[in-house]
Write a protein that holds these residues in place. Structure first.
Motif, PDB file in Angstrom:
ATOM      1  N   ASP A 140      12.433  49.027  69.936  1.00  0.00           N
ATOM      2  CA  ASP A 140      12.187  49.198  68.510  1.00  0.00           C
ATOM      3  C   ASP A 140      12.596  50.608  68.076  1.00  0.00           C
ATOM      4  O   ASP A 140      13.173  51.375  68.877  1.00  0.00           O
ATOM      5  N   GLU A 141      12.317  50.946  66.846  1.00  0.00           N
ATOM      6  CA  GLU A 141      12.746  52.239  66.317  1.00  0.00           C
ATOM      7  C   GLU A 141      12.127  53.415  67.066  1.00  0.00           C
ATOM      8  O   GLU A 141      12.681  54.515  67.066  1.00  0.00           O
ATOM      9  N   GLU A 142      10.993  53.185  67.705  1.00  0.00           N
ATOM     10  CA  GLU A 142      10.327  54.249  68.451  1.00  0.00           C
ATOM     11  C   GLU A 142      10.684  54.219  69.942  1.00  0.00           C
ATOM     12  O   GLU A 142      10.098  54.944  70.736  1.00  0.00           O
ATOM     13  N   GLY A 143      11.649  53.355  70.295  1.00  0.00           N
ATOM     14  CA  GLY A 143      12.098  53.299  71.672  1.00  0.00           C
ATOM     15  C   GLY A 143      11.202  52.498  72.595  1.00  0.00           C
ATOM     16  O   GLY A 143      11.314  52.602  73.822  1.00  0.00           O
ATOM     17  N   ARG A 144      10.321  51.674  72.018  1.00  0.00           N
ATOM     18  CA  ARG A 144       9.408  50.871  72.830  1.00  0.00           C
ATOM     19  C   ARG A 144       9.893  49.429  72.923  1.00  0.00           C
ATOM     20  O   ARG A 144      10.561  48.931  72.022  1.00  0.00           O
ATOM     21  N   TYR A 145       9.492  48.782  74.021  1.00  0.00           N
ATOM     22  CA  TYR A 145       9.857  47.383  74.247  1.00  0.00           C
ATOM     23  C   TYR A 145       8.617  46.512  74.126  1.00  0.00           C
ATOM     24  O   TYR A 145       7.476  46.981  74.272  1.00  0.00           O
TER      25      TYR A 145
END
Length: 340
Positions: free
Chosen positions: A172-177
């Motif tokens: 996602d935009e925050e680099g989380r999966y």
């Protein structure tokens, strides 16, 4: 059913290679030093070798000694070619570039060559494999950390060279999966929601001193495999793991040369609501790689019986239909119904 009966008169049609075209089975690549004609002649057999790899699912042809001399026919079955530059990134942040010859060969000639060489046939119905990589560098565990992006590119390049479609997860935009790294680290492929005919690879890489230790878990069609690769270079360990994954999936979906030939098989499909359903069913059957031709034996309101000319034993058709998304087998009626 009046419109359907008119269509039946045209139903004996050759199968269309929809999936084969998408995977680009008949186009191979080879690295070259220049665009000179002599260098192209040297590289064409290598490009044809690449095509035979994608067609057969085999990584090498050590057990097929007639393949190497047969590669000398590459220039005679060449359809077209061009060159492309492939940029590569390295662990130190530097970049390189490789010039590749991209050669397309005659589909008919390649098929004939593969039959003559008695190569197995990797069916072209190849759903993408989901690839998950979690890295433990001794400090933390992360899913596909950006500093190793060059490694994911190398893995994708290996998969493409083998005719093995893959899906990479997106953060996602925050680099989380959406999936927790700890779940992936455990290698629990069954928790990824993989359906029949689909596959997933989880590669868990841990830094142990100077060496990377990679544990890989692969699931495909209810089959599961686990293996390990080690190397001082993470990219080398993971690309080796990708090669192993392709070997396993290809072997599970390959038709032996002894099972190739010509067979006739009748198939009844129910649940057809009208002309649109019939056309959808016919188009689906025609594009299957194991099907050469489709004819209609009989048609009644709601169901049609097809006669299929197959290029392999009927069991391969049944396995393909089982993994498909258009037809569902009815064990009580011993026929198939069209999924809506």
């Amino acid at each position: 059913m009046g419109k359907i009966l008119l269509i039946l008169l045209l139903a004996w049609l050759p199968a269309a290679g929809i999936q084969a075209a998408a995977i680009d089975i008949y186009t191979g690549e080879a690295a070259v030093e220049s665009k000179e004609a002599g260098e192209r002649r040297r590289a064409l057999p290598l490009a044809l070798n690449n095509v035979l790899q994608k067609l057969s699912g085999l990584r090498s042809f050590e057990e097929y000694p007639l393949v190497e001399p047969a590669l000398g026919t590459a220039s005679s079955i060449l359809v077209s070619f061009y060159y492309r530059n492939v940029k590569t990134a390295f662990a130190d942040g530097s970049e390189g570039e490789q010039l590749r010859l991209v050669a397309k060969f005659s589909e008919h000639s390649v098929d004939e060559l593969a039959r003559t060489l008695q190569l197995p046939l990797w069916q072209t119905e190849r759903d993408p494999t989901d690839i998950w990589v979690v890295v433990d560098n001794g400090l933390d565990r992360r899913i596909m950390p950006m500093e190793f992006a060059y490694t994911w590119e190398a893995m994708s390049d290996v998969a493409a060279s083998r005719g093995f479609p893959v899906n990479w997860p997106e953060a996602d935009e925050e680099g989380r999966y959406l999936i927790d790294a700890q779940l992936l680290w455990g290698g629990y492929t069954e928790d990824l929601g993989i359906g029949h005919g689909s596959s997933a690879l989880i590669a868990a890489a841990r830094r142990e001193g100077l060496e990377w230790n990679v544990r890989s878990n692969l699931t495909y069609n209810s089959q599961n495999w686990t293996w390990r690769t080690q190397d001082t270079d993470l990219q080398a360990a993971l690309t080796q793991s990708m090669q192993e994954a392709v070997d396993l999936v290809a072997a599970a979906n390959t038709i032996a040369a002894s099972d190739l030939g010509t067979w006739e098989h009748e198939l009844t499909v129910t649940g057809l609501g009208g002309t649109g359903d019939y056309e959808r069913c016919l188009a689906y059957l025609q594009q299957l790689s194991v099907v050469n031709q489709v004819a209609v034996v009989s048609a009644q309101p709601g169901n049609v019986t097809f006669r299929l000319e197959l290029n392999a034993l009927p069991q391969y058709l049944e396995e393909t239909l089982l993994g498909g998304r258009y037809l569902e087998f009815d064990e009580d009626e011993l026929n198939y119904s069209l999924l809506q």
